[in-house]
Design an enzyme around this catalytic site. Structure first.
Site, mmCIF file in Angstrom:
data_model
loop_
_atom_site.group_PDB
_atom_site.id
_atom_site.type_symbol
_atom_site.label_atom_id
_atom_site.label_comp_id
_atom_site.label_asym_id
_atom_site.label_seq_id
_atom_site.Cartn_x
_atom_site.Cartn_y
_atom_site.Cartn_z
ATOM 1 N N GLU A 1 0.842 -1.088 -0.019
ATOM 2 C CA GLU A 1 0.126 0.096 -0.032
ATOM 3 C C GLU A 1 0.928 1.235 0.094
ATOM 4 O OE1 GLU A 1 -2.969 0.035 3.247
ATOM 5 O OE2 GLU A 1 -3.562 2.392 2.326
ATOM 6 N N ARG B 1 5.161 -13.096 9.831
ATOM 7 C CA ARG B 1 5.918 -11.675 9.371
ATOM 8 C C ARG B 1 7.093 -11.678 10.092
ATOM 9 N NH1 ARG B 1 2.515 -7.765 9.644
ATOM 10 N NH2 ARG B 1 3.844 -6.159 10.083
ATOM 11 N N LYS C 1 4.604 0.791 9.524
ATOM 12 C CA LYS C 1 4.577 2.055 8.608
ATOM 13 C C LYS C 1 3.943 3.228 9.266
ATOM 14 C CE LYS C 1 3.121 0.211 4.743
ATOM 15 N NZ LYS C 1 2.592 -0.181 3.476
HETATM 16 P P1 ATP Z 1 2.846 -2.317 7.895
HETATM 17 O O1 ATP Z 1 2.070 -2.914 9.123
HETATM 18 O O2 ATP Z 1 4.133 -1.920 8.338
HETATM 19 O O3 ATP Z 1 1.839 -1.030 7.456
HETATM 20 P P2 ATP Z 1 1.616 -3.766 5.915
HETATM 21 O O4 ATP Z 1 1.494 -5.006 5.983
HETATM 22 O O5 ATP Z 1 0.479 -3.035 6.131
HETATM 23 O O6 ATP Z 1 2.731 -3.243 6.647
HETATM 24 P P3 ATP Z 1 1.755 -3.546 3.025
HETATM 25 O O7 ATP Z 1 2.047 -2.341 2.299
HETATM 26 O O8 ATP Z 1 0.089 -3.897 3.034
HETATM 27 O O9 ATP Z 1 2.158 -3.280 4.614
HETATM 28 O O10 ATP Z 1 2.385 -4.664 2.799
HETATM 29 C C1 ATP Z 1 3.054 -5.132 1.531
HETATM 30 C C2 ATP Z 1 3.263 -6.556 1.778
HETATM 31 O O11 ATP Z 1 4.313 -6.740 2.726
HETATM 32 C C3 ATP Z 1 2.206 -7.398 2.303
HETATM 33 O O12 ATP Z 1 2.283 -8.657 1.419
HETATM 34 C C4 ATP Z 1 2.623 -7.850 3.586
HETATM 35 O O13 ATP Z 1 2.080 -8.994 3.913
HETATM 36 C C5 ATP Z 1 4.120 -7.690 3.836
HETATM 37 N N1 ATP Z 1 4.689 -7.346 4.956
HETATM 38 C C6 ATP Z 1 4.633 -6.241 5.707
HETATM 39 N N2 ATP Z 1 5.024 -6.345 6.889
HETATM 40 C C7 ATP Z 1 5.928 -7.481 7.000
HETATM 41 C C8 ATP Z 1 6.684 -7.889 7.893
HETATM 42 N N3 ATP Z 1 7.081 -7.423 8.920
HETATM 43 N N4 ATP Z 1 7.244 -9.357 7.452
HETATM 44 C C9 ATP Z 1 6.821 -9.786 6.260
HETATM 45 N N5 ATP Z 1 6.194 -9.375 5.478
HETATM 46 C C10 ATP Z 1 5.643 -8.210 5.413
HETATM 47 MG MG MG Z 2 -1.505 -3.077 5.097
#
Ligand code: ATP
Ligand code: MG
Length: 549
Positions: free
Chosen positions: A35, A260, A270
Site C-alpha cells: 500500500e 511476518r 509503517k
Molecule cells: P505495515 O504494518 O508496516 O503497514 P503492511 O502489511 O500494512 O505493513 P503493506 O504495504 O500492506 O504493509 O505490505 C505489503 C506486503 O508486505 C504484504 O504482503 C505484507 O504481508 C508484507 N509485509 C509487511 N510487513 C511485513 C513483515 N514485517 N514481514 C513480512 N512481510 C511483511
Molecule cells: Mg497493509
C-alpha cells in the site's frame, strides 16, 4: 538460481512444487502488493525476497501491485520510493499494476453480488454494525437492511456511487452469515463512502472497496496463483475464498500465510515509522536509524546483505522474533573482503613527535585490505604532527592499560613506535597536546625485533588530514525501556556526532562508498549530508559483536 546460494526449501516452495506437479497452473504468478502509504521496511524486504525469488526459481511471473484503494493515506512519493527500493534490491517485476485501475471492475463485481442476493446496502452506522456483529461466543444479529430487495440495493448502491450520501451514511456488505463462528464472515463491509481525492483516480470515485474484498479480486484479475501474505490474514482466508468463489472471475488464486518478520529493538509498522517522521524524531524516512530499505541503504547496508539476511531467516508458519544483530552480521560478512580499510580519528588529540624533522612528510606503505591482497596497497603520510584518538591516552592509567600514557611506548599502525614524554594542558587543566618521540628503527615492515610493545594505535597525519564528521548510531528503539506508547521506547541517545579526521586518500570518497575504519567499524559516506567541504560518515556497524549465529 545462481544468486541464491542457500538451497534450503520452505513450505511455500513445497506447495508451489506440488501445484506444478499436479499441473494446476502452466506458470505461477506471485505478487508484491504494497500500500503506497509509507516507505518499505526490512519486513517488506522479507516478502519481496520470497515473492520475487519464488517467481524466478519456478520461471513464473511477479507483479508489483500498488494496493492503492484508500484515497486518504496514499501518495506519489511513496509509489516512487517503493519502486526505487525494489530496483535497488536488484529485482525486476514482470508487470506493474495499480489496484485503483480495477475500480470499475470491482464496482461491477459488487453489482453482480447484489444481483445474486449476496450483498446489500446497510443503513446502520459503523458503531451499530460493530454492536450487531456479536462476539466470539455470541452470534451476530441481522439488521433490517439485510432483507432489502435486489432492486432497492442496486438503486442505493448506485446512489452511493453518485455521491448522494455522506461519508459513513451507508456501506455495502456481503451477505454471508451473521452466525458464523468466524467473525470475518458476519456480513463484512465491502464498500464504503469516502469523499476524497485519490492520487490516481482523482474525484472519479467517492466509494472505495474494502481491503478484504479488493485484494482477492485484484489477485484474481491478474491471474495470481499464489497470494502470499502474513499470518494476520489467516482468519480472513475464508472470506478471501468466498469473494473469489462468488465473483465472476476466472482465476482461483490461493492465499498462503507466513510469519511476518519481527526484529528486536525495531518497529516494523509503517504507521509508527510515519509517526517518527511526522514528529521530526528522525531525519526523514531514510534516516540511517530507520529500518526502512532507504534508511538501511543510507546507513550503508548493501542490497546483498539484506537479501542474504532475508533468505537465512527462512519462511515459517509461526511468529518469531529475530535478533537485529543477525542483520548486522550479514553486512559485516558482505563488507569484510570488499571494503577498503583505512584509519580515522573520531575524537582527535594532537601529538607532536618532537624528534621528527620539521616540515618533512614521508609516505608509508599500507595494505588496503590484508584479508584481500588483491586490493593492493595505499600510501599514508607521517610527519611531526599527527592525531590520535583522545581515549587512546590516559594521564593516570589503571593497571594493564597498554595504550599511551606518560613514559609508555606504543606502536602506531603502519608507522613507528612512539613514546609519550610530555602532556600539554590548557588553563583549565584539559589535555590539549601530547609530546612524544619516535624511534626510526621501529618502522613498520622493517623487520625490527629489538623490543615489543603491547598497544597498537591508529592515527592520522595532521597536515594532510581530511576533516570529517562521524555519525555513530545506537538503537532508535530500546525494548528494555518501560512504557505504554511506542514513543516511550524511543532512545533519546540514538545519534552521536563527532568531528575528526580521515586519511588524505579519502578526499575522493563518493556518496555511499564504504570503508572499514581501523578499530571503529564499517562506515558509509552519507549521501545526504556530505558536501564538497565535509565528508559525513555513517557508522554501519561496529567491528565485533557478542552475537553468534
Ligand atoms: P505495515 O504494518 O508496516 O503497514 P503492511 O502489511 O500494512 O505493513 P503493506 O504495504 O500492506 O504493509 O505490505 C505489503 C506486503 O508486505 C504484504 O504482503 C505484507 O504481508 C508484507 N509485509 C509487511 N510487513 C511485513 C513483515 N514485517 N514481514 C513480512 N512481510 C511483511
Ligand atoms: Mg497493509
Amino acid at each position: 538460481m545462481t544468486e541464491n546460494t542457500n538451497e534450503t526449501t520452505n513450505f511455500i516452495k513445497h506447495i508451489v512444487k506440488e501445484d506444478l506437479a499436479k499441473e494446476k497452473h502452466d506458470q505461477i504468478i506471485t505478487r508484491f502488493p504494497p500500500e503506497p502509504n509509507g516507505y518499505l521496511h526490512i519486513g517488506h524486504a522479507k516478502s519481496i525476497v520470497l515473492n520475487f525469488e519464488l517467481a524466478k526459481e519456478f520461471n513464473g511471473k511477479i507483479n508489483l501491485r500498488f494496493d492503492d484503494t484508500n484515497p486518504l493515506k496514499e501518495d506519489q512519493e511513496f509509489v516512487d520510493s517503493i519502486k526505487e527500493d525494489i530496483e535497488w534490491l536488484g529485482y525486476e517485476w514482470t508487470n506493474l499494476h495499480f489496484a485503483s485501475n480495477y475500480f470499475d471492475e470491482m464496482y461491477n463485481q459488487a453489482v453482480l453480488l447484489i444481483k445474486k442476493g449476496l450483498a446489500y446496502v446497510e443503513d446502520l452506522s459503523q458503531e451499530e454494525i460493530r454492536e450487531y456483529r456479536g462476539t466470539l461466543t455470541e452470534p451476530g444479529k441481522e439488521s433490517d437492511s439485510r432483507s432489502r430487495s435486489v432492486e432497492e440495493n442496486l438503486d442505493l448502491f448506485e446512489k452511493m456511487k453518485n455521491g448522494e450520501f455522506a461519508n459513513g451514511e451507508k456501506v455495502l456488505r456481503a451477505k454471508i452469515n451473521m452466525a458464523s463462528p468466524n467473525i470475518n464472515l458476519r456480513d463484512p463491509v465491502i464498500y464504503r463512502i469516502s469523499h476524497a481525492t485519490h492520487h490516481n483516480t482523482g474525484d472519479t470515485w467517492c466509494i472505495y472497496p474494502m481491503y478484504s474484498f479488493a485484494h482477492p479480486l485484484e489477485d484474481a484479475i491478474e491471474g495470481v496463483t499464489h497470494s502470499i501474505c502474513t499470518l494476520e490474514f489467516q482468519d480472513q482466508r475464508p472470506l478471501y475464498d468466498w469473494v473469489v468463489e462468488n465473483s465472476e472471475v476466472e482465476a482461483t488464486p490461493r492465499q498462503i500465510e507466513f510469519a511476518r518478520l519481527n526484529l528486536t529493538n525495531t518497529v516494523l509498522s509503517k504507521r509508527k515509522l510515519k509517526q517518527l517522521v511526522d514528529e521530526n524524531l528522525v531525519d526523514g524516512w531514510d534516516d540511517p536509524r530507520m529500518p526502512t530499505i532507504s534508511g538501511l541503504r543510507r546507513r550503508g547496508f548493501t542490497a546483498e546483505s539484506i537479501k542474504t539476511f532475508c533468505r537465512e531467516i527462512g519462511v515459517a508458519k509461526a511468529d518469531n522474533l529475530v535478533d537485529v544483530r543477525m542483520l548486522e552480521h550479514f553486512i559485516r560478512e558482505d563488507l569484510k573482503l570488499k571494503a577498503p580499510r583505512t584509519m580515522s580519528v573520531l575524537d582527535p588529540i594532537k601529538v607532536v613527535i618532537t624528534n621528527y624533522p620539521e616540515g618533512e612528510v614521508e609516505w608509508l606503505d599500507a595494505d588496503v585490505n590484508p584479508e584481500n591482497p588483491e586490493m593492493g596497497m595505499r600510501k599514508i603520510p607521517f610527519s611531526r604532527e599527527i592525531y590520535i584518538e583522545r581515549n587512546d591516552f590516559m594521564e593516570d592509567p589503571p593497571k594493564k592499560y597498554f595504550r599511551l600514557f606518560p613514559g609508555n611506548e606504543v606502536r602506531l599502525k603502519h608507522a613507528y613506535f612512539i613514546k609519550c614524554n610530555d602532556v600539554i594542558k590548557d588553563e583549565e587543566g584539559n589535555v590539549v597536546e601530547l609530546h612524544c618521540t619516535y624511534d626510526p628503527e621501529t618502522k613498520s615492515g622493517s623487520g625490527f625485533t629489538g623490543r615489543k610493545v603491547k598497544g597498537t594505535l591508529h592515527f592520522v597525519e595532521a597536515t594532510n588530514a581530511v576533516a570529517a564528521e562521524f555519525r555513530l548510531y545506537n538503537s532508535l528503539i530500546e525494548d528494555e525501556r518501560e512504557g505504554n506508547d511506542f514513543l516511550d521506547f524511543v532512545n533519546p541517545n540514538s545519534l552521536e556526532i563527532t568531528k575528526g579526521f580521515v586519511e588524505p586518500n579519502m578526499a575522493e570518497a563518493k556518496a555511499n562508498d564504504k570503508f572499514q575504519f581501523f578499530r571503529h567499524g564499517y562506515f558509509n559516506v552519507d549521501p545526504k549530508h556530505s558536501t564538497e567541504d565535509l565528508l559525513v560518515f555513517n557508522r554501519i556497524v561496529e567491528l565485533k559483536s557478542s552475537f553468534k549465529l
